[in-house]
Design a protein around this motif. Structure first.
Motif, PDB file in Angstrom:
ATOM      1  N   LEU A  77     -15.457 -14.178   5.974  1.00  0.00           N
ATOM      2  CA  LEU A  77     -16.832 -14.637   6.193  1.00  0.00           C
ATOM      3  C   LEU A  77     -16.877 -15.917   7.029  1.00  0.00           C
ATOM      4  CD1 LEU A  77     -18.104 -13.942   2.568  1.00  0.00           C
ATOM      5  CD2 LEU A  77     -18.715 -12.650   4.625  1.00  0.00           C
ATOM      6  N   GLY A  78     -15.725 -16.559   7.221  1.00  0.00           N
ATOM      7  CA  GLY A  78     -15.701 -17.782   8.015  1.00  0.00           C
ATOM      8  C   GLY A  78     -16.469 -18.917   7.356  1.00  0.00           C
ATOM      9  N   MET A  79     -16.399 -18.975   6.023  1.00  0.00           N
ATOM     10  CA  MET A  79     -17.189 -19.974   5.296  1.00  0.00           C
ATOM     11  C   MET A  79     -16.369 -20.560   4.164  1.00  0.00           C
ATOM     12  SD  MET A  79     -20.951 -18.344   4.812  1.00  0.00           S
ATOM     13  CE  MET A  79     -20.870 -16.788   5.655  1.00  0.00           C
ATOM     14  N   ALA A  80     -16.569 -21.836   3.925  1.00  0.00           N
ATOM     15  CA  ALA A  80     -15.933 -22.474   2.774  1.00  0.00           C
ATOM     16  C   ALA A  80     -16.985 -22.660   1.680  1.00  0.00           C
ATOM     17  CB  ALA A  80     -15.360 -23.817   3.193  1.00  0.00           C
ATOM     18  N   GLY A  81     -16.512 -22.945   0.484  1.00  0.00           N
ATOM     19  CA  GLY A  81     -17.428 -23.244  -0.613  1.00  0.00           C
ATOM     20  C   GLY A  81     -18.226 -22.049  -1.088  1.00  0.00           C
ATOM     21  N   LEU A  82     -17.681 -20.857  -0.914  1.00  0.00           N
ATOM     22  CA  LEU A  82     -18.387 -19.647  -1.337  1.00  0.00           C
ATOM     23  C   LEU A  82     -18.329 -19.466  -2.852  1.00  0.00           C
ATOM     24  CD1 LEU A  82     -16.869 -17.276   1.358  1.00  0.00           C
ATOM     25  CD2 LEU A  82     -19.314 -17.742   1.099  1.00  0.00           C
ATOM     26  N   ALA A  83     -19.318 -18.782  -3.364  1.00  0.00           N
ATOM     27  CA  ALA A  83     -19.297 -18.430  -4.789  1.00  0.00           C
ATOM     28  C   ALA A  83     -18.387 -17.204  -4.943  1.00  0.00           C
ATOM     29  CB  ALA A  83     -20.716 -18.132  -5.274  1.00  0.00           C
ATOM     30  N   LEU A  84     -17.073 -17.478  -5.028  1.00  0.00           N
ATOM     31  CA  LEU A  84     -16.102 -16.389  -4.953  1.00  0.00           C
ATOM     32  C   LEU A  84     -16.221 -15.398  -6.104  1.00  0.00           C
ATOM     33  CD1 LEU A  84     -12.949 -18.298  -3.651  1.00  0.00           C
ATOM     34  CD2 LEU A  84     -14.424 -16.721  -2.399  1.00  0.00           C
ATOM     35  N   GLU A  85     -16.532 -15.885  -7.290  1.00  0.00           N
ATOM     36  CA  GLU A  85     -16.634 -14.931  -8.407  1.00  0.00           C
ATOM     37  C   GLU A  85     -17.811 -13.993  -8.219  1.00  0.00           C
ATOM     38  OE1 GLU A  85     -14.020 -14.537 -10.273  1.00  0.00           O
ATOM     39  OE2 GLU A  85     -13.245 -16.238  -9.129  1.00  0.00           O
ATOM     40  N   ASP A  86     -18.884 -14.491  -7.590  1.00  0.00           N
ATOM     41  CA  ASP A  86     -20.020 -13.613  -7.275  1.00  0.00           C
ATOM     42  C   ASP A  86     -19.600 -12.540  -6.283  1.00  0.00           C
ATOM     43  OD1 ASP A  86     -21.605 -15.092  -8.890  1.00  0.00           O
ATOM     44  OD2 ASP A  86     -22.813 -16.015  -7.288  1.00  0.00           O
ATOM     45  N   ILE A  87     -18.789 -12.935  -5.316  1.00  0.00           N
ATOM     46  CA  ILE A  87     -18.341 -11.961  -4.311  1.00  0.00           C
ATOM     47  C   ILE A  87     -17.445 -10.915  -4.964  1.00  0.00           C
ATOM     48  CG2 ILE A  87     -16.985 -11.667  -2.197  1.00  0.00           C
ATOM     49  CD1 ILE A  87     -18.075 -14.330  -1.241  1.00  0.00           C
ATOM     50  N   VAL A  88     -16.553 -11.353  -5.825  1.00  0.00           N
ATOM     51  CA  VAL A  88     -15.688 -10.397  -6.533  1.00  0.00           C
ATOM     52  C   VAL A  88     -16.552  -9.415  -7.328  1.00  0.00           C
ATOM     53  CG1 VAL A  88     -14.014 -10.170  -8.415  1.00  0.00           C
ATOM     54  CG2 VAL A  88     -13.671 -11.899  -6.632  1.00  0.00           C
ATOM     55  N   ARG A  89     -17.518  -9.933  -8.043  1.00  0.00           N
ATOM     56  CA  ARG A  89     -18.394  -9.051  -8.820  1.00  0.00           C
ATOM     57  C   ARG A  89     -19.176  -8.117  -7.900  1.00  0.00           C
ATOM     58  NH1 ARG A  89     -18.835 -13.063 -12.488  1.00  0.00           N
ATOM     59  NH2 ARG A  89     -20.361 -14.187 -11.233  1.00  0.00           N
ATOM     60  N   GLY A  90     -19.644  -8.636  -6.770  1.00  0.00           N
ATOM     61  CA  GLY A  90     -20.399  -7.811  -5.825  1.00  0.00           C
ATOM     62  C   GLY A  90     -19.554  -6.675  -5.262  1.00  0.00           C
ATOM     63  N   VAL A  91     -18.303  -6.988  -4.927  1.00  0.00           N
ATOM     64  CA  VAL A  91     -17.399  -5.946  -4.429  1.00  0.00           C
ATOM     65  C   VAL A  91     -17.178  -4.897  -5.510  1.00  0.00           C
ATOM     66  CG1 VAL A  91     -15.006  -5.484  -3.721  1.00  0.00           C
ATOM     67  CG2 VAL A  91     -16.251  -7.423  -2.733  1.00  0.00           C
ATOM     68  N   ASP A  92     -17.000  -5.369  -6.735  1.00  0.00           N
ATOM     69  CA  ASP A  92     -16.746  -4.449  -7.844  1.00  0.00           C
ATOM     70  C   ASP A  92     -17.926  -3.497  -8.050  1.00  0.00           C
ATOM     71  OD1 ASP A  92     -14.938  -3.760 -10.116  1.00  0.00           O
ATOM     72  OD2 ASP A  92     -16.704  -4.316 -11.289  1.00  0.00           O
ATOM     73  N   VAL A  93     -19.125  -4.055  -8.046  1.00  0.00           N
ATOM     74  CA  VAL A  93     -20.322  -3.222  -8.231  1.00  0.00           C
ATOM     75  C   VAL A  93     -20.448  -2.233  -7.073  1.00  0.00           C
ATOM     76  CG1 VAL A  93     -22.847  -3.277  -8.238  1.00  0.00           C
ATOM     77  CG2 VAL A  93     -21.563  -4.925  -9.603  1.00  0.00           C
ATOM     78  N   ALA A  94     -20.198  -2.714  -5.852  1.00  0.00           N
ATOM     79  CA  ALA A  94     -20.321  -1.823  -4.686  1.00  0.00           C
ATOM     80  C   ALA A  94     -19.361  -0.648  -4.813  1.00  0.00           C
ATOM     81  CB  ALA A  94     -20.042  -2.611  -3.400  1.00  0.00           C
ATOM     82  N   ILE A  95     -18.120  -0.925  -5.216  1.00  0.00           N
ATOM     83  CA  ILE A  95     -17.144   0.166  -5.320  1.00  0.00           C
ATOM     84  C   ILE A  95     -17.516   1.112  -6.461  1.00  0.00           C
ATOM     85  CG2 ILE A  95     -14.714   0.750  -5.707  1.00  0.00           C
ATOM     86  CD1 ILE A  95     -13.952  -1.897  -4.418  1.00  0.00           C
ATOM     87  N   ALA A  96     -18.006   0.547  -7.554  1.00  0.00           N
ATOM     88  CA  ALA A  96     -18.353   1.391  -8.701  1.00  0.00           C
ATOM     89  C   ALA A  96     -19.424   2.401  -8.337  1.00  0.00           C
ATOM     90  CB  ALA A  96     -18.817   0.510  -9.869  1.00  0.00           C
ATOM     91  N   ASN A  97     -20.212   2.123  -7.295  1.00  0.00           N
ATOM     92  CA  ASN A  97     -21.279   3.036  -6.891  1.00  0.00           C
ATOM     93  C   ASN A  97     -20.829   4.037  -5.830  1.00  0.00           C
ATOM     94  OD1 ASN A  97     -23.729   2.443  -8.380  1.00  0.00           O
ATOM     95  ND2 ASN A  97     -23.532   0.394  -7.508  1.00  0.00           N
ATOM     96  N   LEU A  98     -19.560   4.031  -5.472  1.00  0.00           N
ATOM     97  CA  LEU A  98     -19.084   4.970  -4.445  1.00  0.00           C
ATOM     98  C   LEU A  98     -18.566   6.255  -5.094  1.00  0.00           C
ATOM     99  CD1 LEU A  98     -17.249   2.450  -2.088  1.00  0.00           C
ATOM    100  CD2 LEU A  98     -19.538   3.434  -1.829  1.00  0.00           C
ATOM    101  N   LEU A  99     -18.389   7.279  -4.259  1.00  0.00           N
ATOM    102  CA  LEU A  99     -17.883   8.559  -4.741  1.00  0.00           C
ATOM    103  C   LEU A  99     -16.481   8.387  -5.314  1.00  0.00           C
ATOM    104  CD1 LEU A  99     -18.659  11.133  -1.909  1.00  0.00           C
ATOM    105  CD2 LEU A  99     -19.955  10.704  -3.999  1.00  0.00           C
ATOM    106  N   PRO A 100     -16.133   9.193  -6.316  1.00  0.00           N
ATOM    107  CA  PRO A 100     -14.762   9.149  -6.850  1.00  0.00           C
ATOM    108  C   PRO A 100     -13.717   9.294  -5.748  1.00  0.00           C
ATOM    109  CG  PRO A 100     -16.143  10.547  -8.222  1.00  0.00           C
ATOM    110  CD  PRO A 100     -16.991  10.125  -7.053  1.00  0.00           C
ATOM    111  N   ALA A 101     -13.950  10.163  -4.780  1.00  0.00           N
ATOM    112  CA  ALA A 101     -12.953  10.368  -3.719  1.00  0.00           C
ATOM    113  C   ALA A 101     -12.753   9.090  -2.901  1.00  0.00           C
ATOM    114  CB  ALA A 101     -13.386  11.513  -2.802  1.00  0.00           C
ATOM    115  N   VAL A 102     -13.822   8.359  -2.666  1.00  0.00           N
ATOM    116  CA  VAL A 102     -13.728   7.117  -1.901  1.00  0.00           C
ATOM    117  C   VAL A 102     -13.092   6.020  -2.762  1.00  0.00           C
ATOM    118  CG1 VAL A 102     -15.046   5.392  -0.615  1.00  0.00           C
ATOM    119  CG2 VAL A 102     -15.729   7.800  -0.535  1.00  0.00           C
ATOM    120  N   GLN A 103     -13.449   6.011  -4.037  1.00  0.00           N
ATOM    121  CA  GLN A 103     -12.829   5.040  -4.957  1.00  0.00           C
ATOM    122  C   GLN A 103     -11.326   5.220  -5.001  1.00  0.00           C
ATOM    123  OE1 GLN A 103     -14.510   4.632  -8.847  1.00  0.00           O
ATOM    124  NE2 GLN A 103     -16.616   4.631  -8.119  1.00  0.00           N
ATOM    125  N   GLN A 104     -10.902   6.474  -4.963  1.00  0.00           N
ATOM    126  CA  GLN A 104      -9.471   6.761  -4.998  1.00  0.00           C
ATOM    127  C   GLN A 104      -8.765   6.169  -3.775  1.00  0.00           C
ATOM    128  OE1 GLN A 104      -8.669  11.011  -5.067  1.00  0.00           O
ATOM    129  NE2 GLN A 104      -7.931  10.739  -7.166  1.00  0.00           N
TER     130      GLN A 104
END
Lengths: 530, 171
Positions: free
Chosen positions: B58-85
């Motif tokens: 992202l080219g940024m410092a001071g990010l809310a990294l735990e929010d980003i981790v959670r956001g990535v997790d939620v995004a993946i959880a909503n993908l197809l099983p084949a894509v998750q694999q």
């Protein structure tokens, strides 16, 4: 004051709506007409048949989300309303596909651009595919009907600054351009059509024909995934369809199954979903899933001196078909110029590059102007589109190879867009490619574009228009259905959605699907009631 | 550093490489990270990869990294099983010390890797002659950008806000 939600009120008043996720037992249902999918094709068909007194049951894989669920929030809208959270991709992942997955299908999330099928496309289908009765004259009444039903009309408000740049650029370069008609009534000019219309101004299937059908006693089963169609013993007709109910998260299974008996089945699951259901049912036939088209889209971003705020205002109100007409229809690919709305999440994902460069661009978001070129695939002999196939788990995947004829169109349209943006006063322009960066003059941009390697996943390619895969044909062996969407082999199956088109449309396809659906549905109504 | 020749060989056996990730020793997290909250898809080591890459991507410092981790997790959880694999294979590959070292070219454990090495990794995969590595880069790019720019906390810096004339009327 709070905003009205007529669909939620209708459900509360007793419309026949079943949420698959809430079922604790298997469902066995029956109806006159089973409609699989509730987008542009299924929605139109449902209303016509229900008004004629037929017992209609709609089945939708997505959930029923209504205006009170639409919060102008990308992170909420994409997982809830789109196929694969708006990140559906072609097999090699080179093209990102935006497609709806909710009651109303893509009409719930589209950007309200309404074009009649171009006359040259219809004429081509007559000449090339023998579909002579689908000419501009015979189709005109169906366009009239669809436009009247959905409030499709000229948009009287000024274009937002994002669209104005396209208009000014066209004027400066002497390119033909026009204003886009929209399917809205009482639009607030907000610009959030892609996240579901919170004010119910967009005349999607969700707020028009589906309520119309439900008021005529149609039923709607949501969060229900059709696994396969059930052929009768004679192999010439269907008994109905069966599938699985989904859980409240919208994608895992809730453990229950459903089975629906029907006199007639209408497949309206979209140009990836409908061929997939045929393939899963082993009712493929040689043509199923073939020649699936995307209007592949490439993108150019500009930093403008003035504020653009491309996230505000009706998303698409100006277009140019200039480059649809500079070559023969089956020559080098023509392209249509439009602009997309620019919201943070989709822009962040779509921008090329990473690190300080893309951060710098994102921080200029209010000044970003974006043009897109939509390539007309399916006419040139080397433009055969893609093929829908099944993964091991039965889910569909579109294999759409990017080849030289497409890349040629990509480069030409990048050049056009960059030149146009500079002509409209852009300070800097960058086409979306992993080796492109911001250029400060048309000359420098042109030099860079000319040497960009044309490879998948270096050039950003996206699509919001999936068409074909179960094409109409005049001869059984050449396609999947006839001009009314009737399946050539199964007498009580119709396909009524964007998958019946034998080429791409060459314009945003919603109005084409509406008009063809109305034509097919009226024909089906008369056949079923005779 | 992996040679171009090795890369090409790898690419020819592209899916084998990803499959091989499953056979190599199970991912060894570079750091025993703090509690991950309630992540659905991401494992401890995956979360560290996101935490390390996000500021560089992202080219940024001071990010809310735990929010980003959670956001990535939620995004993946909503993908197809084949894509998750596929994403599971990607994270397993990057989480494995051999994969990190030889395919990503990052020599230190993710938590200690210098920004310049992380950027070099992203650049190599972004520009790789191998479609498979380019798609791995694109997956990380899309997930991290979606997680951050879908988060209203990112909007002020962009000068973006939702239209005020309607927000107060929403339920």
């Amino acid at each position: 004051m709070s905003l009205p939600d007529p669909v939620a009120e209708g459900v509360a008043s007793g419309w026949r709506v079943l949420d698959g996720a809430a079922q604790t037992q298997d469902l066995q249902l029956s109806c006159d007409v089973l409609i699989i999918g509730t987008g542009a094709g299924g929605g139109m068909t449902a209303e016509v048949l229900a008004e004629a007194g037929l017992d209609v049951l709609m089945v939708e894989e997505g959930a029923l989300r209504t205006s009170r669920d639409f919060r102008l929030l990308e992170a909420k809208a994409y997982p809830e309303l789109y196929q694969e959270s708006a990140s559906r991709k072609t097999a090699d992942k080179a093209i990102n596909i935006l497609q709806g997955r909710t009651v109303g299908g893509s009409t719930t999330v589209n950007w309200t651009s309404a074009f009649r099928t171009p006359a040259e496309t219809l004429n081509w289908w007559g000449e090339r595919y023998g579909l002579k009765s689908l000419n501009p004259q015979t189709m005109a009444p169906w366009f009239d009907l669809a436009e009247a039903r959905l409030g499709i009309a000229d948009w009287q408000t000024d274009p937002n600054p994002n669209n104005s740049v396209l208009e000014r650029g066209c004027q400066a370069l002497g390119l033909k351009h026009g204003r886009i008609r929209r399917n809205v009534r009482g639009c607030w000019n907000l610009g959030y059509c892609g996240m579901g219309c919170a004010t119910n101004a967009k005349q999607s299937m969700l707020v028009t024909t589906i309520p119309g059908a439900l008021q005529h006693k149609a039923g709607l089963l949501t969060r229900a995934r059709v696994e396969r169609l059930l052929p009768a013993a004679d192999g010439k007709s269907l008994l109905g369809a069966e599938g699985r109910l989904l859980a409240a998260d919208g994608h895992s299974l809730n453990g229950q199954q459903f089975s629906i008996k029907a006199r007639h089945v209408v497949l309206a699951a979209g140009a990836i979903g409908s061929p997939a259901i045929l393939l899963r049912s082993q009712l493929g036939g040689a043509q199923v899933g073939k020649r699936t088209f995307l209007h592949p889209v490439v993108v150019s971003g500009a930093v403008m001196p003035q504020r653009i705020e491309a996230y505000n205002g009706a998303p698409q109100t100006v277009y140019s078909d200039h480059f649809m007409h500079t070559q023969p229809l089956d020559g080098p690919l023509g392209y249509k110029l439009e602009v997309p709305p620019v919201h943070p999440l989709l822009m962040g994902v779509t921008l090329s590059g990473f690190g300080a460069g893309s951060a710098g661009l994102m921080q200029q978001l209010p000044h970003l102007q974006v043009v897109l070129a939509l390539l007309r695939d399916g006419f040139h002999p080397d433009s055969q589109g893609g093929q829908v196939r099944l993964r091991q788990d039965g889910s569909p995947e579109l294999d759409y190879p990017l080849n030289d004829v497409l890349w040629d169109g990509v480069r030409r349209s990048w050049l056009t867009m960059a030149e146009l943006q500079f002509a409209a006063g852009a300070r800097q322009v960058q086409v979306l490619h992993e080796q492109a960066d911001l250029q400060s003059s048309w000359k420098a941009a042109r030099a860079q574009i000319m040497q960009l390697p044309l490879k998948p996943l270096l050039a950003r390619v996206v699509s919001a228009h999936v068409m074909g895969g179960a094409a109409m044909s005049s001869q059984p062996e050449e396609g999947v259905v006839d001009e009314y969407g009737r399946h050539w082999q199964l007498r009580n199956l119709s396909v009524i959605d964007g998958s019946v088109f034998p080429t791409s449309i060459g314009a945003n396809p919603q109005l084409s699907i509406y008009a063809f659906a109305l034509r097919a549905a009226h024909h089906l109504r008369d056949a079923l009631n005779s | 550093m992996i040679t171009r020749r090795q890369l090409i060989k790898t690419g020819m056996a592209g899916s084998v490489v990803l499959l091989a990730a499953g056979f190599l020793a199970s991912p060894q997290p570079d750091l025993p990270a703090a509690s991950q909250g309630h992540l659905v898809f991401l494992q401890t080591g995956d979360a560290q990869i996101i935490r390390s890459l996000a500021p560089v991507m992202l080219g940024m410092a001071g990010l809310a990294l735990e929010d980003i981790v959670r956001g990535v997790d939620v995004a993946i959880a909503n993908l197809l099983p084949a894509v998750q694999q596929e994403l599971r294979q990607l994270f397993d590959l990057l989480g494995n010390r051999w994969g990190r070292r030889w395919l990503a070219g990052v020599h230190s454990p993710w938590a200690q890797a210098a920004a310049i090495d992380l950027a070099a990794f992203l650049r190599r995969w972004q520009q790789s002659p191998l479609l498979l590595l380019r798609s791995g880069y694109q997956a990380l790019h899309a997930l991290i950008n979606a997680a951050w720019f879908g988060n209203p906390a990112s909007w002020t810096a962009l000068g973006y806000q939702q239209p005020q004339q309607i927000m107060g009327l929403l339920p």
